[in-house]
Design an enzyme around this catalytic site. Structure first.
Site, short mmCIF file in Angstrom:
data_model
loop_
_atom_site.label_atom_id
_atom_site.label_comp_id
_atom_site.label_asym_id
_atom_site.label_seq_id
_atom_site.Cartn_x
_atom_site.Cartn_y
_atom_site.Cartn_z
N HIS A 118 23.53 2.69 11.36
CA HIS A 118 24.76 3.48 11.50
C HIS A 118 25.54 2.93 12.69
O HIS A 118 24.97 2.29 13.58
CB HIS A 118 24.42 4.95 11.72
N GLY A 172 -0.45 -1.30 8.74
CA GLY A 172 0.01 0.06 8.44
C GLY A 172 0.97 0.61 9.48
O GLY A 172 0.84 0.33 10.67
N ASN A 209 0.84 -1.20 0.00
CA ASN A 209 0.00 0.00 0.00
C ASN A 209 0.88 1.26 0.00
O ASN A 209 2.10 1.16 -0.08
CB ASN A 209 -0.95 -0.06 1.20
C1 LIG Z 1 -2.47 -4.43 2.87
C2 LIG Z 1 -3.12 -3.30 3.55
O1 LIG Z 1 -3.24 -2.31 2.96
S1 LIG Z 1 -3.60 -3.45 5.19
C3 LIG Z 1 -4.57 -2.01 5.55
C4 LIG Z 1 -4.13 -1.41 6.83
N1 LIG Z 1 -4.80 -2.03 7.95
C5 LIG Z 1 -4.16 -2.22 9.09
O2 LIG Z 1 -2.99 -1.90 9.23
C6 LIG Z 1 -4.92 -2.89 10.17
C7 LIG Z 1 -4.04 -3.90 10.93
N2 LIG Z 1 -4.88 -4.65 11.87
C8 LIG Z 1 -4.53 -4.79 13.16
O3 LIG Z 1 -3.54 -4.25 13.65
C9 LIG Z 1 -5.47 -5.69 13.97
O4 LIG Z 1 -5.58 -5.15 15.27
C10 LIG Z 1 -4.98 -7.16 14.05
C11 LIG Z 1 -5.25 -7.83 12.71
C12 LIG Z 1 -3.49 -7.23 14.38
C13 LIG Z 1 -5.65 -7.93 15.17
O5 LIG Z 1 -7.03 -7.89 15.00
P1 LIG Z 1 -7.97 -8.69 16.04
O6 LIG Z 1 -7.58 -10.13 16.08
O7 LIG Z 1 -9.37 -8.35 15.68
O8 LIG Z 1 -7.52 -8.08 17.44
P2 LIG Z 1 -8.40 -7.32 18.53
O9 LIG Z 1 -8.83 -5.98 18.01
O10 LIG Z 1 -9.44 -8.27 19.04
O11 LIG Z 1 -7.33 -7.06 19.68
C14 LIG Z 1 -6.82 -8.10 20.49
C15 LIG Z 1 -5.83 -7.49 21.45
O12 LIG Z 1 -4.66 -7.11 20.72
C16 LIG Z 1 -4.41 -5.70 20.88
N3 LIG Z 1 -4.02 -5.17 19.58
C17 LIG Z 1 -4.65 -5.36 18.40
N4 LIG Z 1 -4.00 -4.72 17.42
C18 LIG Z 1 -2.94 -4.12 17.99
C19 LIG Z 1 -1.91 -3.31 17.50
N5 LIG Z 1 -1.85 -3.00 16.19
N6 LIG Z 1 -0.96 -2.87 18.35
C20 LIG Z 1 -1.02 -3.18 19.66
N7 LIG Z 1 -1.99 -3.96 20.20
C21 LIG Z 1 -2.93 -4.41 19.37
C22 LIG Z 1 -5.74 -5.12 21.31
O13 LIG Z 1 -5.54 -3.94 22.06
C23 LIG Z 1 -6.31 -6.23 22.14
O14 LIG Z 1 -5.72 -6.21 23.43
P3 LIG Z 1 -6.63 -6.50 24.74
O15 LIG Z 1 -7.11 -7.92 24.57
O16 LIG Z 1 -5.65 -6.31 25.86
O17 LIG Z 1 -7.73 -5.51 24.70
#
Ligand SMILES: CC(=O)SCCNC(=O)CCNC(=O)[C@H](O)C(C)(C)COP(=O)(O)OP(=O)(O)OC[C@H]1O[C@@H](n2cnc3c(N)ncnc32)[C@H](O)[C@@H]1OP(=O)(O)O
Length: 199
Positions: free
Chosen positions: A116, A143, A86
Site C-alpha cells: 500500500h 515454515g 505445505n
Molecule cells: C516443505 C516443508 O514442508 S518444510 C517443513 C517445515 N520445516 C521447517 O520449516 C524447518 C526449517 N529449518 C530450519 O529453519 C533450519 O534451522 C535450517 C535448515 C535453516 C538450518 O538448519 P541447520 O543447518 O541444522 O542449523 P542449526 O540448527 O545448526 O543452526 C545454526 C545457527 O543458525 C541459527 N538458526 C537456524 N535456523 C534458524 C532460523 N530459522 N531462524 C533464525 N536462526 C536460525 C541457529 O540459532 C544457529 O545459530 P548459533 O550458531 O548462533 O547457535
C-alpha cells in the site's frame, strides 16, 4: 479502464488503484477458483492440476499445494515442475511471482508482491504499487516465512523458518532471521551420501 490495461499498468511498478471494480472482481474470481482447487483435495492429480491451471498463469507437472492455498489474482503466478507447498500458502500477486522447478514451501509461507502507499491519504484512497518476486530452482523455504515485494531468492537456497526476507538471497546459501541474513553457504560437505533407494 479494462482489467487487461490495469494489469499492464500494475506490472510497470507504478502506483495503481487497488479498489477498482475490475480488480475487486478479479480477486473474487481467484478466491472462487482457489476454493475449487482446495475442495478437490484427494482427487486425481491430473484433475487437480487442471483446476490449478484455471487459476495460475503457469503450472509445472506435479505441482501441488496442500490445503488451504490462497492467492490475490492467480494470473501472475508461475510455479515450476515438482513444486510443493505445505499447508496454508498465501501469494499476493499484484506483480509476477515466478517460482522455479523443485521448490519446497513449508507451512504458512506468505509471498507478497504488493505494498500500500506510504502516504496515508493516498493509501486510504486505494493507492498501491507492486514489485515482482522470483524464486529459483531447488529452493526450500521453511515454515512461517514471509517474502516481501521485489525479492529474488537464488537457486538451491534455504530460508530458515520464521524469516522475513526483505533483500535478495544469493544461490546456495542458508538465510534466516528477521530481517533475513545469510548464515552460511551450502557446500559439498552438506551432502551426506544418502540415496532414495537406501530407505
Ligand atoms: C516443505 C516443508 O514442508 S518444510 C517443513 C517445515 N520445516 C521447517 O520449516 C524447518 C526449517 N529449518 C530450519 O529453519 C533450519 O534451522 C535450517 C535448515 C535453516 C538450518 O538448519 P541447520 O543447518 O541444522 O542449523 P542449526 O540448527 O545448526 O543452526 C545454526 C545457527 O543458525 C541459527 N538458526 C537456524 N535456523 C534458524 C532460523 N530459522 N531462524 C533464525 N536462526 C536460525 C541457529 O540459532 C544457529 O545459530 P548459533 O550458531 O548462533 O547457535
Amino acid at each position: 479502464m479494462s482489467l487487461e490495461a490495469q494489469r499492464a499498468h500494475i506490472l510497470t511498478g507504478r502506483m495503481y488503484n487497488d479498489l477498482t471494480d475490475e480488480l475487486v472482481a478479479a480477486r473474487q474470481r481467484a478466491v472462487l477458483l482457489a476454493n475449487a482447487y482446495n475442495d478437490s483435495f484427494g482427487a486425481p492429480q491430473a484433475h487437480r492440476e487442471a483446476l490449478l491451471r484455471d487459476l495460475l498463469d503457469n503450472v509445472g507437472p506435479g505441482a501441488h499445494f496442500e490445503p488451504t492455498f490462497r492467492c490475490e489474482f492467480g494470473y501472475n503466478i508461475s510455479v515450476g515442475a515438482g513444486f510443493y507447498a505445505n499447508f496454508d500458502a498465501v501469494m499476493l500477486d499484484g506483480a509476477r511471482i515466478t517460482i522455479g522447478d523443485n521448490v519446497l514451501l513449508g507451512p504458512r509461507v506468505s509471498i507478497y508482491t504488493s505494498n500500500h502507499a506510504i502516504d496515508p491519504a493516498e493509501r486510504v484512497a486505494g493507492a498501491c504499487y507492486a514489485k515482482p518476486v522470483t524464486i529459483g530452482d531447488g529452493v526450500w523455504i521453511g515454515g512461517g516465512v514471509t517474502v516481501n515485494p521485489g525479492v529474488t531468492i537464488g537457486d538451491g537456497a534455504i530460508v530458515g523458518s520464521g524469516a522475513v526476507v526483505t533483500r535478495d538471497v544469493p544461490a546456495r546459501v542458508i538465510a534466516a532471521g528477521n530481517p533475513a541474513r545469510i548464515l552460511r553457504e551450502i557446500t559439498e560437505q552438506d551432502a551426506t551420501g544418502w540415496r532414495p533407494d537406501v530407505l
